[in-house]
Design a protein around this motif. Sequence first.
Motif, PDB file in Angstrom:
ATOM      1  N   GLY A   9      -2.772  -1.478   1.235  1.00  0.00           N
ATOM      2  CA  GLY A   9      -4.179  -1.848   1.160  1.00  0.00           C
ATOM      3  C   GLY A   9      -5.018  -0.751   0.557  1.00  0.00           C
ATOM      4  N   SER A  10      -5.384   0.227   1.396  1.00  0.00           N
ATOM      5  CA  SER A  10      -6.293   1.271   0.926  1.00  0.00           C
ATOM      6  C   SER A  10      -5.692   2.065  -0.216  1.00  0.00           C
ATOM      7  CB  SER A  10      -6.629   2.210   2.090  1.00  0.00           C
ATOM      8  OG  SER A  10      -5.447   2.773   2.625  1.00  0.00           O
ATOM      9  N   GLU A  11      -4.368   2.249  -0.210  1.00  0.00           N
ATOM     10  CA  GLU A  11      -3.749   2.999  -1.301  1.00  0.00           C
ATOM     11  C   GLU A  11      -3.947   2.275  -2.621  1.00  0.00           C
ATOM     12  OE1 GLU A  11       0.296   3.714  -0.441  1.00  0.00           O
ATOM     13  OE2 GLU A  11      -0.088   4.776   1.431  1.00  0.00           O
ATOM     14  N   ALA A  12      -3.767   0.958  -2.575  1.00  0.00           N
ATOM     15  CA  ALA A  12      -3.925   0.184  -3.805  1.00  0.00           C
ATOM     16  C   ALA A  12      -5.364   0.230  -4.289  1.00  0.00           C
ATOM     17  CB  ALA A  12      -3.499  -1.258  -3.561  1.00  0.00           C
ATOM     18  N   GLU A  13      -6.326   0.234  -3.333  1.00  0.00           N
ATOM     19  CA  GLU A  13      -7.727   0.247  -3.719  1.00  0.00           C
ATOM     20  C   GLU A  13      -8.094   1.532  -4.435  1.00  0.00           C
ATOM     21  OE1 GLU A  13      -9.893  -0.445  -0.176  1.00  0.00           O
ATOM     22  OE2 GLU A  13      -8.890  -2.362   0.239  1.00  0.00           O
ATOM     23  N   TRP A  30       2.256   1.165  -8.957  1.00  0.00           N
ATOM     24  CA  TRP A  30       3.001   1.275  -7.696  1.00  0.00           C
ATOM     25  C   TRP A  30       4.192   0.330  -7.712  1.00  0.00           C
ATOM     26  CZ3 TRP A  30       4.336  -1.960  -3.647  1.00  0.00           C
ATOM     27  CH2 TRP A  30       4.801  -1.328  -2.481  1.00  0.00           C
ATOM     28  N   LEU A  31       3.990  -0.890  -8.155  1.00  0.00           N
ATOM     29  CA  LEU A  31       5.075  -1.862  -8.209  1.00  0.00           C
ATOM     30  C   LEU A  31       6.180  -1.412  -9.160  1.00  0.00           C
ATOM     31  CD1 LEU A  31       3.344  -5.376  -8.171  1.00  0.00           C
ATOM     32  CD2 LEU A  31       5.201  -4.634  -6.693  1.00  0.00           C
ATOM     33  N   PHE A  32       5.770  -0.915 -10.303  1.00  0.00           N
ATOM     34  CA  PHE A  32       6.749  -0.451 -11.283  1.00  0.00           C
ATOM     35  C   PHE A  32       7.563   0.704 -10.706  1.00  0.00           C
ATOM     36  CE2 PHE A  32       8.089   2.117 -14.943  1.00  0.00           C
ATOM     37  CZ  PHE A  32       8.744   1.152 -15.690  1.00  0.00           C
ATOM     38  N   LYS A  68       7.024  -4.353   1.469  1.00  0.00           N
ATOM     39  CA  LYS A  68       5.667  -4.610   0.972  1.00  0.00           C
ATOM     40  C   LYS A  68       5.716  -5.470  -0.288  1.00  0.00           C
ATOM     41  CE  LYS A  68       3.774  -0.289   2.858  1.00  0.00           C
ATOM     42  NZ  LYS A  68       3.301   1.071   2.530  1.00  0.00           N
ATOM     43  N   VAL A  69       6.680  -5.172  -1.146  1.00  0.00           N
ATOM     44  CA  VAL A  69       6.846  -5.996  -2.352  1.00  0.00           C
ATOM     45  C   VAL A  69       7.192  -7.434  -1.955  1.00  0.00           C
ATOM     46  CG1 VAL A  69       8.165  -6.323  -4.468  1.00  0.00           C
ATOM     47  CG2 VAL A  69       7.579  -4.003  -3.727  1.00  0.00           C
ATOM     48  N   TRP A  70       8.018  -7.585  -0.929  1.00  0.00           N
ATOM     49  CA  TRP A  70       8.390  -8.920  -0.444  1.00  0.00           C
ATOM     50  C   TRP A  70       7.134  -9.709  -0.059  1.00  0.00           C
ATOM     51  CZ3 TRP A  70      12.474  -9.669   4.064  1.00  0.00           C
ATOM     52  CH2 TRP A  70      12.802 -11.040   4.170  1.00  0.00           C
TER      53      TRP A  70
END
Length: 463
Positions: A9-13, A30-32, A68-70
């Motif tokens: 959450g906050s990390e992605a923001e 992050w996903l990559f 988290k990716v799931w």
Amino acid sequence: MERNPSPPGSEAEEEEEGDALGGTLYSKHWLFTILTRLIEVISPEQGEPGASGEQTELDEEMENDICKVWDMSMDEDVALFLQEFNAPDIFMGVFAKSKCPRLIEICVGILGNMACFQDICMSISKDENLGQVILQRLCDSDSPTLLETSRLLLTCLSQPEVASVWVERIRESPSVYDCVCFIMSSSTNVDLLVKVGEVVDKLFDLDEELMLNWIKNGSCQAVGPSVDDSPEELPDFKIVPCILEAAKQVRSDNPEGLDVYMHILQLLTTVDEGIQAIVQAPDGGKETWSLLYDLVCHELCQPDDPAIIVQEQKTILASILSVLSAMFASQTEQEYVKMRKGNLIRILQNMEDCGKRSGDDTKKSEQDETERAELHEEDFHLKILKDICCELLSNMLQELTKENILEGLNQGHLNEQTCSCAFQNLLPLYFTSVESFLEVLREADQTLADNLEKCFPSLKVHT
């Protein structure tokens, strides 16, 4: 630890603007990074610990991230990103090289989420190599992986655009039959049994040819689940005993799952080969009849249940009575093929009460179109149940002897009220059956027969 931790959450923001996926706050970078780390897990540098995917457990950080990716893969933008960066190919590498059950489970789960989106599902389904690898996962020894594999297959089979691709692929893969039968006959995991049952139910509903193949099939002696990677021949499975074993496992814990397995049995009875597979089992069909008889007599639509219960149980009752009816017609000479008529009559009585309530509801002036449509659908399903119930009851009435009727009268299963209910539902379509029953009833109880004739004048005219 939760199986599926929440997405970042906050990390992605905090990721810089332009790095977000579509309308989400998820970071492409992050996903990559996670996908890259996943490749490294299964293809580490030569000489590093865990080379060739030999690790059987994930470290906690990697498990949290891939979980988290799931969760994130339920979002279409994320699923499309994973597709764009060839995540399915990476997962194939995991399936081929990894010995970590948890990692394999998660990767199959992500594919299952991605397959919920039509274009991605079509891409996954048309990949023959990936399709074969997915089917091979049905021979896995890990229950969570089997559950996610079954969910993925059901998702694909539920999409009309690709369902035929999977049906054909499964038809050409004999090991699927063996693995599915192995699960149904040996697993105690109720969630897995329900999902596998849904897959079988969907397959049989989609393709009669495949159902016929499975009915006729013994085992092709395919290699089955094995914890030590040594080849293991499966037993010579027959489909009906496997279905019954699974039904007994889910019976107490999952009513919806029991409904699924009863519908599978009903589908079998739509073809002569299926009926024969049931009644020509080693026990002559006794186990099937005993299970279904017990459900109707002791669990479903009981005397103290309100009439509306039949509305809730209409689909499973229809399935069970359909199978009993087919068995009765095929096995009337068998001693075990008997049933208290009071149970069938009670279902008819409750259907009448339920129908009256439905009729009262339709008179409400403030109902919207959706509510009225739902009521019409309920009436349709109740009519199907009534038709099946009447057909079975009419067949049974024709087989009753004077001794059977006397027993029913003594036990209270047969009386003027129950007979009147039966006649009201059976006439005029099943006139011959009613007339045959009334003739035998006269020998057992002349007074009751006379009273019924007075209530149903059309019978007296023909006597």
